[in-house]
Scaffold this active site. Structure first.
Site, PDB file in Angstrom:
ATOM      1  N   ASN A  41       0.859  -1.185   0.000  1.00 48.78           N
ATOM      2  CA  ASN A  41       0.000   0.000   0.000  1.00 48.78           C
ATOM      3  C   ASN A  41       0.895   1.235   0.000  1.00 48.78           C
ATOM      4  O   ASN A  41       1.448   1.616   1.024  1.00 48.78           O
ATOM      5  CB  ASN A  41      -0.904  -0.013   1.236  1.00 48.78           C
ATOM      6  CG  ASN A  41      -1.813   1.206   1.316  1.00 48.78           C
ATOM      7  OD1 ASN A  41      -1.931   1.976   0.360  1.00 48.78           O
ATOM      8  ND2 ASN A  41      -2.451   1.391   2.459  1.00 48.78           N
ATOM      9  N   LYS A  87       0.014   4.227  -0.330  1.00 53.55           N
ATOM     10  CA  LYS A  87      -0.693   5.384   0.230  1.00 53.55           C
ATOM     11  C   LYS A  87      -0.512   6.603  -0.694  1.00 53.55           C
ATOM     12  O   LYS A  87      -0.404   6.435  -1.911  1.00 53.55           O
ATOM     13  CB  LYS A  87      -0.248   5.639   1.667  1.00 53.55           C
ATOM     14  CG  LYS A  87      -0.433   4.396   2.551  1.00 53.55           C
ATOM     15  CD  LYS A  87      -0.292   4.672   4.014  1.00 53.55           C
ATOM     16  CE  LYS A  87      -0.512   3.389   4.796  1.00 53.55           C
ATOM     17  NZ  LYS A  87      -0.450   3.610   6.268  1.00 53.55           N
ATOM     18  N   HIS A  89      -9.529   0.521   5.060  1.00 49.82           N
ATOM     19  CA  HIS A  89      -8.300   0.876   5.758  1.00 49.82           C
ATOM     20  C   HIS A  89      -8.619   1.860   6.883  1.00 49.82           C
ATOM     21  O   HIS A  89      -9.518   2.691   6.767  1.00 49.82           O
ATOM     22  CB  HIS A  89      -7.292   1.489   4.790  1.00 49.82           C
ATOM     23  CG  HIS A  89      -5.916   1.589   5.346  1.00 49.82           C
ATOM     24  ND1 HIS A  89      -5.531   2.593   6.203  1.00 49.82           N
ATOM     25  CD2 HIS A  89      -4.815   0.801   5.184  1.00 49.82           C
ATOM     26  CE1 HIS A  89      -4.268   2.418   6.543  1.00 49.82           C
ATOM     27  NE2 HIS A  89      -3.811   1.339   5.937  1.00 49.82           N
ATOM     28  N   GLU A 129      -7.309   4.476   7.831  1.00 50.51           N
ATOM     29  CA  GLU A 129      -7.257   5.882   7.452  1.00 50.51           C
ATOM     30  C   GLU A 129      -8.547   6.313   6.767  1.00 50.51           C
ATOM     31  O   GLU A 129      -8.976   7.462   6.904  1.00 50.51           O
ATOM     32  CB  GLU A 129      -6.034   6.131   6.558  1.00 50.51           C
ATOM     33  CG  GLU A 129      -4.732   5.984   7.333  1.00 50.51           C
ATOM     34  CD  GLU A 129      -3.530   5.661   6.468  1.00 50.51           C
ATOM     35  OE1 GLU A 129      -2.464   5.396   7.041  1.00 50.51           O
ATOM     36  OE2 GLU A 129      -3.658   5.646   5.220  1.00 50.51           O
ATOM     37  N   GLU A 163      -4.928  -5.043  10.589  1.00 52.30           N
ATOM     38  CA  GLU A 163      -4.003  -3.923  10.732  1.00 52.30           C
ATOM     39  C   GLU A 163      -4.276  -3.196  12.041  1.00 52.30           C
ATOM     40  O   GLU A 163      -5.149  -2.314  12.089  1.00 52.30           O
ATOM     41  CB  GLU A 163      -4.159  -2.953   9.560  1.00 52.30           C
ATOM     42  CG  GLU A 163      -3.670  -3.494   8.241  1.00 52.30           C
ATOM     43  CD  GLU A 163      -3.212  -2.375   7.314  1.00 52.30           C
ATOM     44  OE1 GLU A 163      -2.151  -2.520   6.718  1.00 52.30           O
ATOM     45  OE2 GLU A 163      -3.918  -1.360   7.203  1.00 52.30           O
ATOM     46  N   GLY A 201       2.562   2.749  10.737  1.00 50.19           N
ATOM     47  CA  GLY A 201       3.418   3.914  10.577  1.00 50.19           C
ATOM     48  C   GLY A 201       4.091   4.382  11.842  1.00 50.19           C
ATOM     49  O   GLY A 201       4.705   5.447  11.867  1.00 50.19           O
ATOM     50  N   SER A 212       3.260  -2.224  10.414  1.00 48.88           N
ATOM     51  CA  SER A 212       4.706  -1.956  10.367  1.00 48.88           C
ATOM     52  C   SER A 212       5.532  -3.200  10.065  1.00 48.88           C
ATOM     53  O   SER A 212       6.591  -3.429  10.652  1.00 48.88           O
ATOM     54  CB  SER A 212       5.173  -1.315  11.686  1.00 48.88           C
ATOM     55  OG  SER A 212       4.613  -0.020  11.841  1.00 48.88           O
TER      56      SER A 212
END
Length: 250
Positions: free
Chosen positions: A10, A12, A95, A97, A167, A173, A213
């Protein structure tokens, strides 16, 4: 049941024509295992470029999001038909986000999952808890909550085109990561929940990825974990070490 190892990248909101070309060509020029399925997910403007550059038969291209309409007055959104039209085969949905920054509800994510599947696009479905939810012991409950509308929306036949990515939000991150055993434990519980809802055959065939991560250094630690079927990789997918993650089961 043997499940094909799966590694998604991904990217992003990162990339340029130059950097996407470098990443895809690095994979083209590398020896990667034949028994792994790889999906690269660049930003939408570079989907066609990535499709054209890709030379590996076990590498596909995916989008990072799509909407639940074929076309129309939905400024800025992407149709699954457009994803297919440029030669991409997958889409990431749900996701964290998208859920937290763009306020996508569990039901909205499920509706998008079903629409993408109905239009021939395979789905990497993301689920996972925040740090506060982890501390409160709510990890499995959050995963169940996010999975349930999808389970209610899709058919049993749809499951062959769904990959689940666990996730943990607290590990995305941040450089933090669940231990391999922590991931195995929650993946096993997720699989048991799916078995209880749609049957053991589907639960044993669906792939569950770890996506917090993951990097070239820690990926081999997950090698012997029977319910960790691969990785959805964020920042490390932009780096040469991504090839090491792809080959981490060899």
């Amino acid at each position: 049941m043997a499940r094909t190892f799966f590694v998604g990248g991904n990217f992003k909101m990162n990339g340029s024509k130059e950097s996407i070309t470098t990443i895809v060509n690095n994979i083209n020029d590398s020896t990667i295992a034949s028994n792994v399925e790889v999906v690269l997910c660049p930003p939408a403007p570079y989907l066609s470029l990535a499709v054209d550059l890709n030379k590996k038969s076990n590498v596909s291209i995916g989008a990072q999001n799509c909407y639940l309409k074929e076309s129309g007055a939905f400024t800025g959104e992407i149709s699954p038909l457009s994803i297919k039209d440029v030669g991409a085969q997958w889409v990431i949905l749900g996701h964290s986000e998208r859920r937290t920054i763009f306020n996508e509800s569990d039901k909205f994510v499920a509706d998008k999952v079903k629409f993408a599947l109905d239009n021939g696009v395979k789905v990497i479905l993301c689920i996972g808890e925040s740090f506060e939810e982890k501390q409160a012991g709510e990890t499995l409950n959050i995963c169940k909550r996010e999975l349930t509308p999808v389970i209610e929306s899709v058919s049993k036949e749809d499951w062959e085109n769904i990959v689940i990515a666990y996730e943990p939000i607290w590990a995305i991150g941040t450089g933090l990561a669940a231990t391999a055993q922590d991931a195995q434990d929650i993946h096993s519980e997720i699989r048991s929940f799916i078995a209880s809802q749609v049957g053991n055959e589907i639960a044993q065939s669906v792939r569950i990825l770890y996506g917090g991560s993951a990097n070239g250094k820690n990926a081999p630690e997950f090698k012997d974990k029977s319910d960790v079927d691969g990785f959805l990789v964020g920042g490390a997918s932009l780096k040469p070490e991504f090839v090491s993650i792809i080959n981490s089961r060899q």
